[in-house]
Scaffold this active site. Structure first.
Site, PDB file in Angstrom:
ATOM      1  N   GLU A 113      36.542  25.568 -14.439  1.00  9.50           N
ATOM      2  CA  GLU A 113      37.308  25.963 -13.252  1.00  9.50           C
ATOM      3  C   GLU A 113      36.504  26.972 -12.428  1.00  9.50           C
ATOM      4  O   GLU A 113      35.816  27.834 -12.986  1.00  9.50           O
ATOM      5  CB  GLU A 113      38.648  26.570 -13.668  1.00  9.50           C
ATOM      6  CG  GLU A 113      39.639  26.733 -12.553  1.00  9.50           C
ATOM      7  CD  GLU A 113      41.052  26.997 -13.084  1.00  9.50           C
ATOM      8  OE1 GLU A 113      41.501  26.234 -13.963  1.00  9.50           O
ATOM      9  OE2 GLU A 113      41.672  27.975 -12.643  1.00  9.50           O
ATOM     10  N   ASP A 115      37.513  29.382  -9.169  1.00 11.62           N
ATOM     11  CA  ASP A 115      38.731  29.773  -8.454  1.00 11.62           C
ATOM     12  C   ASP A 115      38.479  30.702  -7.283  1.00 11.62           C
ATOM     13  O   ASP A 115      37.762  31.700  -7.410  1.00 11.62           O
ATOM     14  CB  ASP A 115      39.682  30.544  -9.383  1.00 11.62           C
ATOM     15  CG  ASP A 115      40.234  29.700 -10.499  1.00 11.62           C
ATOM     16  OD1 ASP A 115      40.352  28.484 -10.324  1.00 11.62           O
ATOM     17  OD2 ASP A 115      40.545  30.272 -11.560  1.00 11.62           O
ATOM     18  N   GLU A 117      41.465  32.702  -5.501  1.00 14.70           N
ATOM     19  CA  GLU A 117      42.905  32.952  -5.529  1.00 14.70           C
ATOM     20  C   GLU A 117      43.216  34.120  -4.603  1.00 14.70           C
ATOM     21  O   GLU A 117      42.576  35.178  -4.692  1.00 14.70           O
ATOM     22  CB  GLU A 117      43.373  33.265  -6.950  1.00 14.70           C
ATOM     23  CG  GLU A 117      43.232  32.090  -7.898  1.00 14.70           C
ATOM     24  CD  GLU A 117      43.648  32.447  -9.318  1.00 14.70           C
ATOM     25  OE1 GLU A 117      44.443  31.697  -9.897  1.00 14.70           O
ATOM     26  OE2 GLU A 117      43.167  33.474  -9.842  1.00 14.70           O
TER      27      GLU A 117
END
Length: 301
Positions: A113, A115, A117
Site C-alpha cells: 500500500e 497512501d 490520507e
C-alpha cells in the site's frame, strides 16, 4: 503519538496561504488527464458518488448512511498517479479522504500500500496530510509521516500526487515533493513491487483519525463532500501475459515513468522537499522512539 520536530514553525489557522513554496518542475503538466468514468469504477457507496462535467470530475460524499469510494479499472506495476482535490470545510474531525494504491483485494493479509490520507480536524481548515507505505506484507509496521498544508485545502482545488517506480516513491502536493522513500538496501525488503490498484475514498475513521478517536465525526455538519478532478494515471499497466502494457497517452518515450528521468529528484525538487519538511512536518515514524524501540532499518540510511 505526535512528535514535533526541531525548527518547525507552529501552524496558524489562515484563510489564505501560510507559506509560498519554492518553484519546482510541474510533473502534473507532463501527463494527460483521464475522465473519472474512463479511469475508475465504483467501489462502494454508489448513491454518494456524483459525477460532474460529463464524468470528468466527481464528488464523493460522506453522510450518516455511507461514505464512498472508487477503484481504478486497471492495476499498475508502477506509475504516476494524481488528482486535484477540494476538501470539505467546517468541522471535519474523524473524516479521512484517501488517495492510495493497494493490492489488498489480492493479498488481504500481507498486502502492499502507498497512501495519501487527508485527516480532518476538530478545528476549521486544519487538515493534516498523512503519508504511509506498506510493502511485502509489512502491514504491522506503520511508516507514517504527517505534515500540515501550506494553504487552505477547502477553498480551491490542489493537486496530490504519487510517483512510484523501481527507484523511489515520491509524494507530492501541488508538485512539491513532501516525502521520498528510496528503494535501497535498507528499504528493499519492504518496498512495494507487486501490482496495485488506485483508490479514492471518503470514510468515517472516528475510531482513530483525530487524536486517537477523541473527536468523532459530527454528522450535524453532514454531508461532507470531497471533490476530485484532473485525474492522472500514467505508467505500467499490469497484464498477466506481458511484462508491461501501457497506454500510449504520453509523448514521453520509451517509458513515461520508469525511465532515467524519473530515477531521482532534481535539485529544485530536493529544495522543495527540504522546505516542506522543515516548515510543516510534525511527525515521522523515524523520530518515534517511543513507538519503536528499534527503528526500522531505512531510518538509519
Amino acid at each position: 503519538m505526535f512528535i514535533e520536530l526541531a525548527g518547525m514553525v507552529p501552524f496558524v489557522q489562515s484563510k489564505g496561504p501560510i507559506y509560498v513554496p519554492p518553484n519546482v518542475p510541474k510533473l502534473t503538466q507532463r501527463f494527460p488527464h483521464a475522465a473519472v468514468v474512463q479511469a475508475y469504477d465504483n467501489l462502494y457507496g454508489q448513491q454518494n458518488i456524483h459525477l460532474l462535467n460529463n464524468g470528468s470530475n466527481v464528488d464523493l460524499v460522506l453522510d450518516k448512511k455511507s461514505g464512498a469510494g472508487l477503484v481504478s479499472r486497471n492495476k499498475y506495476n508502477y506509475g504516476f498517479f494524481s488528482a486535484a482535490m477540494k476538501l470539505p470545510s467546517g468541522f471535519t474531525s474523524g473524516i479521512v479522504i484517501a488517495f492510495y494504491l493497494s493490492n489488498s483485494d489480492v493479498f488481504p493479509h500481507d498486502h502492499d500500500e502507498i497512501d495519501i490520507e487527508l485527516l480532518g480536524h476538530e478545528k476549521r481548515r486544519e487538515w493534516v496530510l498523512q503519508t504511509n507505505i506498506y510493502g511485502n506484507g509489512s502491514v504491522h509496521t506503520g511508516r507514517e509521516e504527517k505534515l500540515y498544508l501550506w494553504f487552505d485545502p477547502t477553498t480551491d482545488f490542489h493537486e496530490y500526487s504519487i510517483l512510484w517506480n523501481n527507484h523511489h516513491i515520491v509524494f507530492l502536493v501541488d508538485n512539491v515533493p513532501v516525502r521520498e522513500f528510496t528503494n535501497n538496501v535498507a528499504s528493499s525488503p519492504v518496498y512495494p513491487i507487486r501490482p496495485m490498484s488506485m483508490y479514492a475514498t471518503i470514510w468515517d475513521a472516528s475510531e482513530w483519525a483525530t487524536k486517537g478517536g477523541k473527536y468523532p465525526v459530527n454528522y450535524q455538519y453532514a454531508p461532507f463532500v470531497a471533490s476530485f478532478g484532473k485525474i492522472e494515471l500514467e505508467g505500467c499497466q499490469w497484464n498477466p501475459d506481458e511484462l508491461c502494457s501501457k497506454r500510449a497517452l504520453s509523448s514521453l518515450e520509451p517509458d513515461p515513468v520508469g525511465g532515467e528521468e524519473f530515477a531521482k529528484l532534481s535539485q529544485e525538487q530536493v529544495n522543495g522537499m527540504d522546505w516542506a519538511r522543515k516548515k510543516l512536518m510534525f511527525y515521522s515514524y523515524c523520530q518515534d522512539t517511543t513507538r519503536y524501540k528499534l527503528l526500522p532499518p531505512e531510518c538509519k540510511s
